[in-house]
Design a protein around this motif. Structure first.
Motif, PDB file in Angstrom:
ATOM      1  N   ALA A   1       0.821  -1.220   0.000  1.00  0.00           N
ATOM      2  CA  ALA A   1       0.000   0.000   0.000  1.00  0.00           C
ATOM      3  C   ALA A   1       0.853   1.268   0.000  1.00  0.00           C
ATOM      4  O   ALA A   1       0.419   2.311  -0.510  1.00  0.00           O
ATOM      5  CB  ALA A   1      -0.931  -0.003   1.210  1.00  0.00           C
ATOM      6  N   GLU A   2       2.058   1.183   0.554  1.00  0.00           N
ATOM      7  CA  GLU A   2       2.887   2.384   0.733  1.00  0.00           C
ATOM      8  C   GLU A   2       3.141   3.163  -0.555  1.00  0.00           C
ATOM      9  O   GLU A   2       2.918   4.382  -0.605  1.00  0.00           O
ATOM     10  CB  GLU A   2       4.218   2.004   1.394  1.00  0.00           C
ATOM     11  N   PRO A   3       3.585   2.516  -1.668  1.00  0.00           N
ATOM     12  CA  PRO A   3       3.782   3.292  -2.900  1.00  0.00           C
ATOM     13  C   PRO A   3       2.489   3.882  -3.462  1.00  0.00           C
ATOM     14  O   PRO A   3       2.509   4.922  -4.130  1.00  0.00           O
ATOM     15  CB  PRO A   3       4.406   2.283  -3.878  1.00  0.00           C
ATOM     16  N   LEU A   4       1.361   3.239  -3.197  1.00  0.00           N
ATOM     17  CA  LEU A   4       0.068   3.761  -3.663  1.00  0.00           C
ATOM     18  C   LEU A   4      -0.300   5.032  -2.896  1.00  0.00           C
ATOM     19  O   LEU A   4      -0.798   6.001  -3.482  1.00  0.00           O
ATOM     20  CB  LEU A   4      -1.021   2.702  -3.474  1.00  0.00           C
ATOM     21  N   ILE A   5      -0.044   5.035  -1.602  1.00  0.00           N
ATOM     22  CA  ILE A   5      -0.318   6.225  -0.782  1.00  0.00           C
ATOM     23  C   ILE A   5       0.637   7.349  -1.164  1.00  0.00           C
ATOM     24  O   ILE A   5       0.235   8.510  -1.324  1.00  0.00           O
ATOM     25  CB  ILE A   5      -0.194   5.873   0.716  1.00  0.00           C
ATOM     26  N   HIS A   6       1.918   6.987  -1.364  1.00  0.00           N
ATOM     27  CA  HIS A   6       2.951   7.993  -1.644  1.00  0.00           C
ATOM     28  C   HIS A   6       2.785   8.611  -3.032  1.00  0.00           C
ATOM     29  O   HIS A   6       2.832   9.832  -3.192  1.00  0.00           O
ATOM     30  CB  HIS A   6       4.340   7.367  -1.506  1.00  0.00           C
ATOM     31  N   HIS A   7       2.627   7.774  -4.053  1.00  0.00           N
ATOM     32  CA  HIS A   7       2.622   8.279  -5.428  1.00  0.00           C
ATOM     33  C   HIS A   7       1.237   8.684  -5.931  1.00  0.00           C
ATOM     34  O   HIS A   7       1.125   9.564  -6.778  1.00  0.00           O
ATOM     35  CB  HIS A   7       3.213   7.230  -6.387  1.00  0.00           C
ATOM     36  N   ARG A   8       0.205   8.022  -5.439  1.00  0.00           N
ATOM     37  CA  ARG A   8      -1.133   8.287  -5.971  1.00  0.00           C
ATOM     38  C   ARG A   8      -2.052   8.984  -4.984  1.00  0.00           C
ATOM     39  O   ARG A   8      -3.199   9.294  -5.319  1.00  0.00           O
ATOM     40  CB  ARG A   8      -1.773   6.979  -6.435  1.00  0.00           C
ATOM     41  N   GLY A   9      -1.553   9.195  -3.773  1.00  0.00           N
ATOM     42  CA  GLY A   9      -2.350   9.914  -2.777  1.00  0.00           C
ATOM     43  C   GLY A   9      -3.584   9.171  -2.327  1.00  0.00           C
ATOM     44  O   GLY A   9      -4.578   9.783  -1.905  1.00  0.00           O
ATOM     45  N   MET A  10      -3.558   7.852  -2.410  1.00  0.00           N
ATOM     46  CA  MET A  10      -4.720   7.055  -1.992  1.00  0.00           C
ATOM     47  C   MET A  10      -4.875   7.111  -0.468  1.00  0.00           C
ATOM     48  O   MET A  10      -3.905   7.211   0.265  1.00  0.00           O
ATOM     49  CB  MET A  10      -4.555   5.591  -2.418  1.00  0.00           C
ATOM     50  N   LYS A  11      -6.123   6.987  -0.033  1.00  0.00           N
ATOM     51  CA  LYS A  11      -6.379   6.825   1.392  1.00  0.00           C
ATOM     52  C   LYS A  11      -6.009   5.390   1.794  1.00  0.00           C
ATOM     53  O   LYS A  11      -5.968   4.495   0.952  1.00  0.00           O
ATOM     54  CB  LYS A  11      -7.852   7.091   1.696  1.00  0.00           C
ATOM     55  N   LYS A  12      -5.779   5.168   3.086  1.00  0.00           N
ATOM     56  CA  LYS A  12      -5.311   3.869   3.556  1.00  0.00           C
ATOM     57  C   LYS A  12      -6.271   2.732   3.196  1.00  0.00           C
ATOM     58  O   LYS A  12      -5.850   1.659   2.761  1.00  0.00           O
ATOM     59  CB  LYS A  12      -5.097   3.903   5.073  1.00  0.00           C
ATOM     60  N   THR A  13      -7.565   2.966   3.360  1.00  0.00           N
ATOM     61  CA  THR A  13      -8.547   1.906   3.058  1.00  0.00           C
ATOM     62  C   THR A  13      -8.550   1.572   1.563  1.00  0.00           C
ATOM     63  O   THR A  13      -8.643   0.412   1.176  1.00  0.00           O
ATOM     64  CB  THR A  13      -9.961   2.328   3.489  1.00  0.00           C
ATOM     65  N   GLU A  14      -8.435   2.623   0.754  1.00  0.00           N
ATOM     66  CA  GLU A  14      -8.402   2.441  -0.698  1.00  0.00           C
ATOM     67  C   GLU A  14      -7.129   1.698  -1.118  1.00  0.00           C
ATOM     68  O   GLU A  14      -7.162   0.783  -1.955  1.00  0.00           O
ATOM     69  CB  GLU A  14      -8.449   3.826  -1.362  1.00  0.00           C
ATOM     70  N   ALA A  15      -6.001   2.075  -0.518  1.00  0.00           N
ATOM     71  CA  ALA A  15      -4.719   1.440  -0.842  1.00  0.00           C
ATOM     72  C   ALA A  15      -4.724  -0.027  -0.410  1.00  0.00           C
ATOM     73  O   ALA A  15      -4.182  -0.897  -1.103  1.00  0.00           O
ATOM     74  CB  ALA A  15      -3.576   2.190  -0.172  1.00  0.00           C
TER      75      ALA A  15
END
Length: 534
Positions: A118-132
């Motif tokens: 999930a970490e690269p999704l939160i970092h690069h795409r700004g996803m929320k934790k639940t979404e990631a």
């Protein structure tokens, strides 16, 4: 159809990498140029030290602190060489991603695999934790992790090697990159898992349309998956071309040597009347794996389950099987290096009931060579001290001059300069260190040598040299080997009898030719198909 410049994902021009060392500047990469095109798999091959990995580490801005890079590496309009950390971070992990040979050292042991994906999704795409997390679950399903809903909460140490590599691939694909760099992604894996990972990468490549740069020394893998091949040696490109050009019409002598380096030959079996030198009957090894959160009482894991093995003078028994099959545990049990049930004999002596002190007189003639010579050689001792260590225990009457002479003879026998005895292990290559480990065993003039994955960490050309050395030593001294490996091409070349193990049991055994030409069991067929269809 020719690819246009718009189809080029990465363009590398005159890339050079140097390292500042106490002995002066070392040139690791010497002016390399190539393009990587959309949707293709480009393989960069060469032996250890050829510069293939350093090329990509330089492009990604991941060189060690003493490394310097010059030249150009352009991703689209972005120049990667000399780019700021901000620029590199905008590309790394999103547009260009990387997976490494050993996922256990690349994954953080303190975080669940779900959080790490999930970490690269939160970092690069700004996803929320639940979404990631939901996307991480989808990715685990995509890469074929069993029970993904449960495994998303697992830590790296709770997964097998193949599962950890799938997690690394899931992390690398999280942001659907344009380019995936895979640095020796299958070297540490069993042949069946290796085949699954390669098929997975090919399937995902088609799905996402990404380019792959595969860095490897395994030409079997290259032949199976690559579109184009670059051959590197000592920091330079010696040849490049399509897969068919490289494999069917190689131009450079070095490429021809690599292609000819596959283990070959066949071992002649000793006569059936040859004396038995080592025997284990009804060998059982149990490990107490203790209690835990869900198990209040201690539990037992059976690693070797009623196995019989008879080794004759001059024979080489190859033991094959995937990780966890019990093959290495069996090897140590035969040498009485761990507690095991069963009846054991060495030559004509029953050694079943002997304790550590009782086994000491036999240790000299029963030797073990490990997979990782660097881990088994003391970095604080010279090579001479390492290989003569056993003489202090088993031949204490020898003078210093006599020990030194034995060291000289042992090093010559394994093809090393006797002057090497005054140097330290870190000053040698992997193949040379394995020769040192073999010399340490041979100096004691053993009758039986158990070799546990002695070539798996080596390049194919070095593997072939070590196999030829072991053959020569066997013939010269009438040695008997137990050769443990998951590399079936090596087993086929060096063994005259093969034992196939799975889950602690023998699945099938017989003469090498029979096992490879007409295997009876489905498991053996699967292993052979995975090893030889690439």
């Amino acid at each position: 159809m020719d690819k246009t410049n718009n189809d080029i994902v990465l363009s590398v021009k005159d890339l050079k990498v140097t390292f500042a060392t106490p002995d002066g500047e070392v040139q690791a990469v010497k002016g390399v140029s190539y393009d990587v095109k959309k949707g293709e798999t480009l393989a960069i091959v060469g032996e250890s030290g050829s510069g293939k990995s350093q090329t990509m580490m330089a492009i990604m801005g991941l060189l060690a602190a003493n490394g310097r890079v010059s030249g150009s590496a352009r991703y689209g309009e972005t120049e990667m060489v000399g780019a700021s950390l901000k620029t590199l971070n905008s590309v790394r992990g999103e547009k260009i991603t990387m997976i490494f040979q050993e996922p256990m050292t690349s994954l953080d042991p303190l975080y669940t695999v779900g959080k790490q994906i999930a970490e690269p999704l939160i970092h690069h795409r700004g996803m929320k934790k639940t979404e990631a997390r939901a996307r991480a679950l989808d990715l685990l399903k995509l890469v074929g992790i069993p029970e993904p809903e449960r495994r998303i909460n697992s830590y790296p140490h709770e997964l097998s090697g193949g599962q950890r590599q799938r997690v690394m691939i899931a992390m690398a694909l999280a942001n659907e990159p344009d380019l995936l760099i895979a640095d020796e992604p299958t070297t540490a894996l069993d042949v069946t898992i290796q085949a699954q990972i390669l098929d997975l990468l090919a399937d995902l490549q088609k799905r996402f349309g990404m380019a792959i740069v595969l860095i490897t020394h395994d030409l079997g893998v290259v032949k199976h998956v690559a579109d184009r091949v670059i051959v590197m040696r000592r920091g330079e490109v010696v040849e490049q071309g399509s897969r068919d050009e490289i494999f069917e019409r190689p131009q450079a002598d070095y490429t021809k040597m690599l292609l000819a380096a596959e283990p070959s030959g066949a071992k002649q079996a000793p006569p059936p009347t040859a004396p038995v030198v080592l025997e284990g009957k009804n060998v059982v090894v149990d490990f107490d794996i203790g209690s835990g959160l869900f198990f209040k009482s201690s539990r037992t894991f059976r690693a070797v389950d009623h196995v019989n093995l008879t080794l004759r003078q001059g024979q080489t028994i190859g033991i094959v099987g995937e990780s966890g099959s019990g093959k290495s545990t069996l090897g140590r049990a035969l040498l009485k290096l761990l507690h095991a049930q069963g009846r054991f004999s060495f030559e004509t002596t029953d050694i079943s009931g002997l304790d550590r002190a009782g086994m000491r007189p036999y240790r000299k003639r029963m030797q073990l060579v490990f997979q990782d010579p660097y881990g088994s050689l003391s970095p604080r001792q010279t090579v001479g001290e390492i290989i003569t260590e056993g003489l202090y225990v088993h031949e204490p009457q020898l003078s210093k001059a006599e020990r030194d002479q034995r060291a000289i003879e042992a090093l010559k026998e394994v093809g090393l300069d006797p002057a090497a005895r005054n140097r330290y292990p870190h000053e040698f290559s992997g193949g040379q260190r394995q020769r040192i480990a073999i010399a340490r065993s041979m100096i004691l003039k053993p009758k039986v040598v158990i070799l546990d994955e002695p070539t798996s960490a080596l390049d194919r050309s070095v593997q072939r040299q070590v196999i030829e050395l072991l053959r020569d030593l066997q013939q010269k001294h009438d040695l008997s080997y137990v050769f443990i490996s998951h590399d079936l091409s090596v087993i086929k070349a060096i063994s005259d009898h093969v034992i196939v193990m799975k889950n602690g049991k023998i699945v099938e055994e017989g003469p090498t030719q029979d096992i490879f030409d007409s295997p009876a069991e489905d498991y053996t067929k699967t292993l052979i198909a995975a090893a030889f269809t690439h």
